[in-house]
Design a protein around this motif. Structure first.
Motif, mmCIF file in Angstrom:
data_model
loop_
_atom_site.group_PDB
_atom_site.id
_atom_site.type_symbol
_atom_site.label_atom_id
_atom_site.label_comp_id
_atom_site.label_asym_id
_atom_site.label_seq_id
_atom_site.Cartn_x
_atom_site.Cartn_y
_atom_site.Cartn_z
ATOM 1 N N PHE A 1 4.018 -36.689 -5.288
ATOM 2 C CA PHE A 1 5.212 -36.945 -4.364
ATOM 3 C C PHE A 1 6.295 -35.595 -4.505
ATOM 4 C CE2 PHE A 1 5.222 -41.578 -6.076
ATOM 5 C CZ PHE A 1 4.135 -41.939 -4.795
ATOM 6 N N SER A 2 5.918 -34.849 -5.861
ATOM 7 C CA SER A 2 6.659 -33.554 -5.695
ATOM 8 C C SER A 2 6.467 -32.478 -4.776
ATOM 9 C CB SER A 2 6.602 -32.967 -7.215
ATOM 10 O OG SER A 2 5.264 -32.418 -7.379
ATOM 11 N N ARG A 3 5.239 -32.817 -4.258
ATOM 12 C CA ARG A 3 4.758 -31.615 -3.234
ATOM 13 C C ARG A 3 4.941 -32.072 -1.697
ATOM 14 N NH1 ARG A 3 0.000 -31.441 -6.597
ATOM 15 N NH2 ARG A 3 -1.275 -32.526 -5.146
ATOM 16 N N ILE A 4 5.246 -33.327 -1.496
ATOM 17 C CA ILE A 4 5.648 -33.784 -0.002
ATOM 18 C C ILE A 4 7.169 -33.750 0.276
ATOM 19 C CG2 ILE A 4 3.512 -35.206 -0.223
ATOM 20 C CD1 ILE A 4 5.484 -37.741 -0.388
ATOM 21 N N LYS A 5 7.417 -33.663 1.556
ATOM 22 C CA LYS A 5 8.821 -33.531 2.025
ATOM 23 C C LYS A 5 9.424 -34.817 2.079
ATOM 24 C CE LYS A 5 7.154 -30.080 5.480
ATOM 25 N NZ LYS A 5 7.000 -29.710 7.051
ATOM 26 N N GLN A 6 8.867 -35.954 2.212
ATOM 27 C CA GLN A 6 9.447 -37.160 2.123
ATOM 28 C C GLN A 6 10.299 -37.613 0.691
ATOM 29 O OE1 GLN A 6 6.402 -36.635 3.490
ATOM 30 N NE2 GLN A 6 7.189 -36.855 5.601
ATOM 31 N N ASN B 1 12.750 -35.696 -5.819
ATOM 32 C CA ASN B 1 12.757 -36.728 -4.432
ATOM 33 C C ASN B 1 12.517 -37.941 -4.593
ATOM 34 O OD1 ASN B 1 10.251 -35.831 -5.009
ATOM 35 N ND2 ASN B 1 9.567 -36.113 -2.994
ATOM 36 N N VAL B 2 12.346 -38.544 -5.857
ATOM 37 C CA VAL B 2 11.827 -39.916 -6.168
ATOM 38 C C VAL B 2 12.875 -40.517 -7.017
ATOM 39 C CG1 VAL B 2 10.201 -41.154 -7.399
ATOM 40 C CG2 VAL B 2 9.456 -38.902 -6.396
ATOM 41 N N LYS B 3 13.130 -41.979 -6.293
ATOM 42 C CA LYS B 3 13.992 -42.729 -6.994
ATOM 43 C C LYS B 3 13.465 -44.119 -7.415
ATOM 44 C CE LYS B 3 18.167 -45.442 -5.835
ATOM 45 N NZ LYS B 3 19.147 -45.119 -6.831
ATOM 46 N N GLY C 1 12.379 -38.539 6.618
ATOM 47 C CA GLY C 1 12.146 -39.943 6.127
ATOM 48 C C GLY C 1 11.700 -40.118 4.629
ATOM 49 N N PHE C 2 11.350 -41.377 4.392
ATOM 50 C CA PHE C 2 11.103 -41.780 2.951
ATOM 51 C C PHE C 2 9.810 -42.581 3.146
ATOM 52 C CE2 PHE C 2 13.802 -45.216 4.379
ATOM 53 C CZ PHE C 2 13.186 -46.355 3.895
#
Length: 522
Positions: free
Chosen positions: A317-322, A339-341, A290-291
């Motif tokens: 944020f760079s270390r989490i799966k979401q 993984n970040v927008k 998910g996100f």
């Protein structure tokens, strides 16, 4: 009603008691973006029901019916452009922030600019209204417009109304269980918390009077036509027909309310709509992990946060799966993880309603917390100023949120809190259970607001529902005068009894002394 002609339709509405065709002024000239969002659904609904609306606001709202005329007297940047850095304000603490007058001075400057706009005087000269609806929080300097039109008024508090607002209606709130809007207390307070809450609630009310009331009254009397004949602010507010509060007893702590103080919190919440394709692709392809949605609202600019704080968020944020969709005010960020927008604007409710969402990281604005509950999403609260601490604390007490303090945030604290909220199913269960409660009502908050607005119109101000408590001062309301009389009477009775006892004792003792002397002589 599709097969009915217009006359039959109007007849049916008339039989139902709806007052169609009335002219309503929405007085929001100094409202922030989030404050305007509170009013938009009501404005639109009343316009769609045939009422003629004039909206004075710094923001031109989209998708309004033709019955809504919008007049932009000043722009929203005139209100927010020079407000002190909220991150620095956070470091000052609650009390110092309350005593800081820089933002208040900016509001007074904006109000002068408002009065310099000739469009305002065109409205005053050419328009007549059956009702005025006003954002009470920062629009004191235009309160003189209400008696100018000689129309009933509805005050709207964009938060659960502080005591000094609801007191206007005789609806005094007890500091023993109603926390001050700027303290992160629950309704279960210790003695020390109740002491602090009582003192700060009184301090804030006095500060509000000093910051806004006198200067605002001076301003509208100076600029409005026949201003010297306009009543003072206490009289104008005391003549208001009703107050709408952007609160809800399932989200905010329950409190006793009189019939002319109405909770309409969540008017703006709605089911999910379709997302833009690029955003939907990013969120829908987030898989089972998910996100996370991250937004600090419309007033606080995320780009202005301290650099070390920004890096903490990025590293976590760079270390989490979401995946993370982050409301950010610039197009790019040089060290952005894949993984970040980033997005300058987000259709927040539609993102919150997406099936892949796992967490909402928010500043804790009231609209955002209401939306998170409506869509059943757990919350990581990062309050910055105002009532955000209280909102997040209420969410935490309901079991669907955790709070992180931004001024001393660490990677370890942020990451552990995110993982706790995502991996522990209790939080999403609590959020979804609360979502069911919010929706389990006899009428929606918007329908409720529309009904009571038209009720005030139908009954010419609805004077019959006013409580006599409006006319009582502090001592009368809390029967302190009666208590003083009773205590005084009891004191007098006790005094008289003691006097009688003393006399009886003296006479008795005197007689015994006389007898003893007589016996000794014999």
């Amino acid at each position: 009603m599709a097969h009915l002609n217009i006359f039959q339709t109007l007849l049916i509405f008339s039989l139902l008691g709806a007052s169609l065709g009335d002219k309503i002024l929405f007085l929001l000239p100094l409202a922030s973006r989030s404050h305007v969002h509170v009013f938009e659904p009501l404005m639109k609904a009343l316009g769609e029901r045939g009422h003629e609306i004039v909206n004075l606001s710094p923001i031109v709202s989209k998708n309004m019916p033709q019955t809504v005329k919008q007049i932009q007297l000043i722009k929203v940047d005139d209100l927010t452009g020079k407000i002190p850095d909220p991150f620095e304000q956070r470091k000052m603490g609650t009390l110092r922030s309350m005593l800081n007058t820089s933002s208040v001075e900016h509001m007074h400057v904006a109000c002068i600019k408002l009065y310099e706009n000739p469009q305002l005087y065109e409205v005053l000269k050419n328009e007549k209204f059956d009702l005025v609806i006003i954002d009470i929080f920062l629009n004191y300097c235009v309160l003189g417009v209400i008696p100018h039109f000689k129309a009933p008024s509805i005050l709207v508090s964009t938060m659960a109304a502080p005591s000094h607002f609801s007191n206007i209606f005789g609806n005094r709130l007890q500091p023993s269980f109603v926390p001050c809007s700027f303290l992160k207390y629950t309704d279960q307070m210790s003695f020390l918390e109740r002491l602090i809450n009582t003192v700060l609630d009184s301090v804030f009310a006095l500060r509000w009077d000093k910051m806004f009331v006198a200067r605002s009254e001076e301003m509208y009397k100076k600029y409005l036509p026949n201003g010297d004949q306009l009543p003072n602010i206490d009289t104008i507010l005391g003549n208001s027909s009703m107050m709408f509060m952007n609160s809800h007893f399932t989200l905010n702590y329950p409190r006793p309310l009189l019939p002319d103080v109405i909770e309409v919190g969540g008017m703006h919440t709605r089911p999910t709509k379709k997302l833009p394709k690029d955003l939907d692709d990013f969120l829908s392809n987030s898989g089972n992990d998910g996100f996370i949605l991250f937004s600090l609202g419309s007033i606080v600019k995320a780009k202005d946060m301290p650099e070390e704080t920004r890096k903490i968020f990025l590293k976590v944020f760079s270390r989490i799966k979401q995946r993370v969709v982050w409301k950010w005010e610039t197009e790019s960020m040089p060290d952005l993880p894949p993984n970040v927008k980033l997005s300058k604007w987000l259709p927040q409710q539609d993102v919150l309603g997406h099936p892949n969402i796992r967490l909402f990281m928010t500043h804790g604005g009231l609209l955002s917390t209401q939306e998170s509950v409506y869509h059943g999403v757990p919350v990581l609260g990062i309050p910055i100023f105002g009532d955000q601490d209280l909102n997040v604390m209420q969410a935490e007490s309901r079991g669907y949120a955790k709070m992180v303090e931004i001024i001393d945030i660490t990677e370890e604290k942020l990451e552990s809190t995110i993982l706790e909220l995502i991996n522990n199913p209790t939080y999403v269960q609590k959020a979804q259970a609360l979502s069911k409660l919010v929706k389990d009502l006899p009428q929606s908050p918007l329908d409720k607001a529309v009904y009571w607005t038209e009720y005030v119109l139908r009954h010419k101000g609805a004077l019959h529902i006013r409580s006599a408590a409006r006319d009582l001062n502090f001592f009368q309301y809390y029967v302190l005068d009666v208590t003083a009389f009773i205590l005084g009477a009891l004191g007098l009775i006790i005094y008289l009894i003691l006097c009688c006892c003393t006399r009886i004792f003296r006479r008795t003792f005197s007689k015994k002394s006389t007898k003893n002397t007589h016996f000794k002589k014999e």
